[in-house]
Design an enzyme around this catalytic site. Structure first.
Site, PDB file in Angstrom:
ATOM      1  N   GLY A  26       1.128  -1.130   0.491  1.00  0.00           N
ATOM      2  CA  GLY A  26       0.201  -0.194  -0.122  1.00  0.00           C
ATOM      3  C   GLY A  26       0.574   1.131   0.271  1.00  0.00           C
ATOM      4  O   GLY A  26       2.339   0.916  -0.488  1.00  0.00           O
ATOM      5  N   SER A  27       0.198   2.704   0.760  1.00  0.00           N
ATOM      6  CA  SER A  27       0.956   3.308   0.496  1.00  0.00           C
ATOM      7  C   SER A  27       2.558   3.857   1.784  1.00  0.00           C
ATOM      8  O   SER A  27       3.433   4.608   0.717  1.00  0.00           O
ATOM      9  CB  SER A  27       0.501   4.113   1.113  1.00  0.00           C
ATOM     10  N   THR A  28       2.338   2.698   1.471  1.00  0.00           N
ATOM     11  CA  THR A  28       4.035   3.208   2.301  1.00  0.00           C
ATOM     12  C   THR A  28       4.881   2.651   1.893  1.00  0.00           C
ATOM     13  O   THR A  28       5.942   3.209   1.501  1.00  0.00           O
ATOM     14  CB  THR A  28       4.477   1.401   4.163  1.00  0.00           C
TER      15      THR A  28
END
Lengths: 370, 485
Positions: B218-220
């Protein structure tokens, strides 16, 4: 030839290197079998025994073979004395056999081992008299030879040490057969052995512990915690070795300490488990090489005495190897014999190296011809 | 006279042949049969009953061998039960050494390792029975316990690292199992426990922190994309980038929408710094397209993607797919499509940024000790890679501070301590609640601990969950526990 040169020329270096190799492999196998219980103590003593053995062999090699012949009666009588002493209160009993004489300082000697050396020389002396006059030994000589062999065999049986008695018997049989004795003497002896085994198994002539061993050989399940347990554990160890073995110090049977007397009678199973088929077969080949060298020396030697000594050593070693490895593999009954050079045991080690000395001595006689 | 000797030679040859043949027979033909004999169990008992080395955390055992009166002599005990199950693994009479350090360091624990060779020689000479080596771990019991409690009953994983060394301070994967159940000497119960653990749909024996099926980051993963952008030299934190409600993807009618379909700045434009702060998908998708798949992949590899690490347990390599077309590249840049990571890898990205751009090799064993606790071997921190230049690391740190101070990561704030971090909410299928992430480190200026937290399927909040609401508070508690170190 100066003296060092003489020793050099007398030495069959192939034989010496093979024997030395066996002794060193023996040290490693003994170490592996005993390191959990005793650390490196036995392996170090094995090496010390080897060193003493080498010195003894060198000393025997330096003897003139005529001198050796003159010594033969005394060596023989000394061995009888030793065997007699074992049976006297001086001897001590280990594992049901009265085979050892304890010496001060924690050492002990096993005269039956040294009797093998004495019998080699003694028989050769008696039977070679005939050969010097270029005719086969007379009936009287052969009868005397059997008597000379029979006394130590009888004394060893009394200990009772069946394995050593069998080795002495095989030694005598081989030497007498090769000496050119009338055939009936050889066949008669073979027949006698056959009768003896039959009697041993059917009558109470053998001691209880000897019969136990023979029964256990035939039916290993009969006594799973005693001698049958031992033969089975040994075969499990050898069977688990496979092609290349478990690796030194990695054998589960060996390292677990499941095999009593593994450093002496069952040292072959250490090789079988940890060094595998390659190691076990390699060990056999080197042992075979030693026996073959003995026979080659016997063939090449013109001198009858030296020849019979070499034949005696060859018969002794091959029979002892066969019996020892055979009992590891379950082919032969367990009789408590060391594997020459490899097993832990001072007397055995000294006797084997004395045999190497005798062979080197005979080797010079073979060089003389050319 | 040579004829009799020749005959003797035949006898000798025959005897050797018999010995060789029967050796062959026993070692090859009978070998299987002999190995199966019940007598051989004695050997198994013997190897089992040797005292195995302990596994220590802060000097206290989390795995140890205790003497018993039964024939096995020693029983393996795990005093903390489930908490350390994925760190220690199990040591079972029936199923052997498995999972965790019991398996990965079996040779040391059982005392068979070559590293112990000299020690063994000493033991042989002094006549001591052989004992396994003891392992002292890098785990900090307080951090581990904070992770254990904060994650609670939710499925997922927490990994905490010391960014300056790579030492693993906490490793928790849920669900867990009780290794005592497998170490029991009641073999019927062991077999039952084994069957039920393997039948469990939650797969409690999988260490999600380093193995398992891997997670979409995801956004990590935007940290990696941002690192690539800043390293390219074409962008700075204040560079203006597009930030519409959704990014039109080339070669397809699909779009890459923002979370909640928000716009990232006036007129659909924003700065790189602000795009990270509010986790703007369209900006990072656009950046991915500008940088191209190779730049993304190479930046990921510099953080450790694609490498098989051993901590000493094997860590499944995290991946950025080899072939990415343009729409896939945009999705990969925000951590979707087929980018897959372990929580440990995410923690390594953060720890690398915290450590001035240098990623340290993660490790779990601090010291190897002999049974009398003499140190045999000590771990030396090793540099794995230089992921970004120190200047870029500083820029990323400052941007991650904004995420925590005023962006999606506010729930990770610790009073009095500056935290840097990044959230992630990874969709992984239609109708399924997202896996929610937080990764960060603290204190931002002098980092002591870096963490990665993933909670599967939104945890207890299900579809309401985001990295911000579920994972950031967990990370906060873990970091707090690590600050006192």
């Amino acid at each position: 030839m100066d003296r060092p040169g003489l020793v050099w020329a007398r030495t069959d270096w192939g034989l010496v290197i093979a024997a030395l190799g066996l002794s060193l492999i023996g040290a490693v196998l003994v170490w592996s079998a005993t390191r959990h219980q005793l650390g490196s103590a036995l392996a170090v003593r094995h090496l010390i025994n080897t060193a003493i053995g080498v010195v003894l062999a060198a000393a025997v090699t330096r003897l003139d073979f005529r001198g050796l012949r003159a010594w033969a009666p005394w060596v023989y009588l000394a061995s009888l004395l030793g065997l007699g002493l074992v049976l006297s209160p001086v001897g001590s009993t280990i594992n049901g056999s009265r085979s050892w004489i304890e010496l001060p300082g924690g050492f002990s000697v096993q005269p039956s081992e040294l009797a093998k050396v004495a019998l080699c020389i003694g028989l050769a002396m008696i039977l070679a008299e005939g050969r010097d006059r270029d005719r086969p030994p007379s009936h009287r000589d052969v009868a005397l030879a059997w008597l000379v062999a029979g006394i130590p065999i009888g004394l060893v049986m009394l200990q009772p040490d069946l394995g050593s008695a069998l080795v002495l018997g095989a030694l005598a049989l081989g030497v007498i057969a090769v000496s050119g004795a009338p055939r009936r003497w050889v066949l008669g002896a073979v027949g006698l052995v056959a009768v003896g085994i039959t009697v041993a198994l059917t009558t109470p002539l053998l001691s209880a512990y000897q019969r136990d061993r023979l029964v256990a050989f035939a039916h290993p399940e009969a006594d799973p915690s005693g001698i049958g347990y031992q033969t089975r554990q040994v075969r499990i160890a050898i069977g688990s070795g496979g092609w290349g073995g478990k690796g030194l110090f990695q054998g589960r049977q060996t390292q677990g300490g499941f095999i009593p007397f593994q450093q002496t009678d069952f040292v072959f199973s250490v090789a079988g488990e940890e060094l595998g088929f390659l190691g076990a077969a390699g060990l056999l080949l080197v042992l075979g090489f030693v026996v073959v060298r003995a026979l080659v020396i016997a063939v090449r030697t013109e001198d009858a005495f030296s020849r019979l000594v070499a034949v005696g050593v060859a018969c002794w070693l091959i029979f002892q190897v066969f019996e020892n490895v055979g009992m590891n593999l379950g082919l032969m009954p367990v009789t408590g014999l060391p594997l020459p050079f490899v097993s832990y045991g001072g007397s055995s080690m000294f006797a084997c190296w004395l045999a190497v000395g005798l062979l080197n001595n005979a080797h010079l006689a073979s060089l003389r011809r050319g | 006279m040579n004829a009799p000797i020749r005959r003797l030679a035949f006898v000798v040859a025959a005897m050797f042949c018999v010995l060789l043949l029967s050796t062959t027979w026993i070692q090859f033909v009978q070998a299987k049969d002999l190995a199966d004999r019940p007598g051989n169990r004695r050997t198994l008992l013997a190897s089992y009953s040797k005292e195995r080395g302990a596994i220590l955390v802060d000097g206290k055992p989390v795995a140890q061998s205790l003497p018993t009166k039964d024939q096995l002599k020693w029983i393996r005990a795990y005093p903390q039960g489930k908490e350390y199950s994925h760190v220690t693994g199990y040591y079972s009479f029936t199923y052997g050494a498995g999972g965790g350090l019991e398996s990965a360091e079996n040779e040391l624990l059982s005392g068979q390792s070559d590293k112990l060779f000299y020690r063994r020689i000493v033991d042989v000479i002094t006549g001591k029975p052989p004992q396994g080596a003891t392992l002292e771990l890098t785990i900090d019991a307080k951090v581990q316990q904070a992770a254990e409690e904060a994650l609670g009953d939710q499925r997922g994983a927490v990994v905490a690292l010391d960014p300056t060394t790579g030492a693993i301070l906490a490793m928790v994967s849920k669900p867990q199992y009780d290794p005592n159940a497998l170490a029991s000497h009641n073999l019927t119960k062991v077999s039952e426990a084994w069957k039920s653990l393997n039948a469990d749909k939650g797969r409690p024996m999988i260490n999600r922190a380093i193995a398992g099926d891997l997670y979409p980051p995801g956004s990590t993963f935007k940290l990696v994309t941002a690192a690539a952008a800043l390293s390219s030299g074409k962008y700075s934190p204040s560079s203006v980038v597009p930030g519409p409600r959704e990014l039109d993807l080339p070669d397809t009618s699909a779009t890459l929408p923002n979370f909640g379909h928000e716009i990232c700045g006036p007129n659909g434009r924003t700065t790189l710094r602000h795009a990270l702060e509010m986790s703007c998908n369209s900006s990072f998708g656009w950046l991915g397209l500008q940088l191209g798949p190779d730049a993304l992949r190479s930046q990921a590899d510099k953080f450790g993607f694609g490498q098989t690490l051993h901590v000493p347990m094997r860590v499944t390599p995290s991946v950025v797919p080899d072939e990415l077309n343009k729409p896939q590249t945009a999705q990969a840049a925000v951590g979707q499509y087929d980018v897959r990571v372990t929580p440990l890898q995410v923690a390594m990205v953060t720890a690398g940024i915290a450590n001035g751009g240098t990623v340290m090799s993660p490790y779990l064993v601090k010291d190897v000790r002999s049974s009398d606790l003499d140190v045999i071997d000590t771990a030396h921190p090793q540099q794995l890679s230089e992921a970004v230049r120190p200047g870029v690391a500083d820029q990323l740190t400052s941007m991650m501070e904004d995420v925590v101070n005023s962006g999606t990561g506010r729930n990770a704030q610790i009073p009095g301590v500056q935290v840097a971090g990044k959230t992630g909410t990874a969709e992984h299928g239609e109708g399924l609640a997202a896996h929610v992430w937080f990764t960060g480190f603290a204190p931002a200026k002098n980092p002591k601990i870096a963490v990665a937290v993933v909670v599967e399927d939104g945890g207890t909040l299900r579809s309401e969950a985001t990295g911000s609401t579920v994972s950031a508070p967990i990370a906060k508690k873990v970091m707090e526990a690590g600050l006192g170190r």
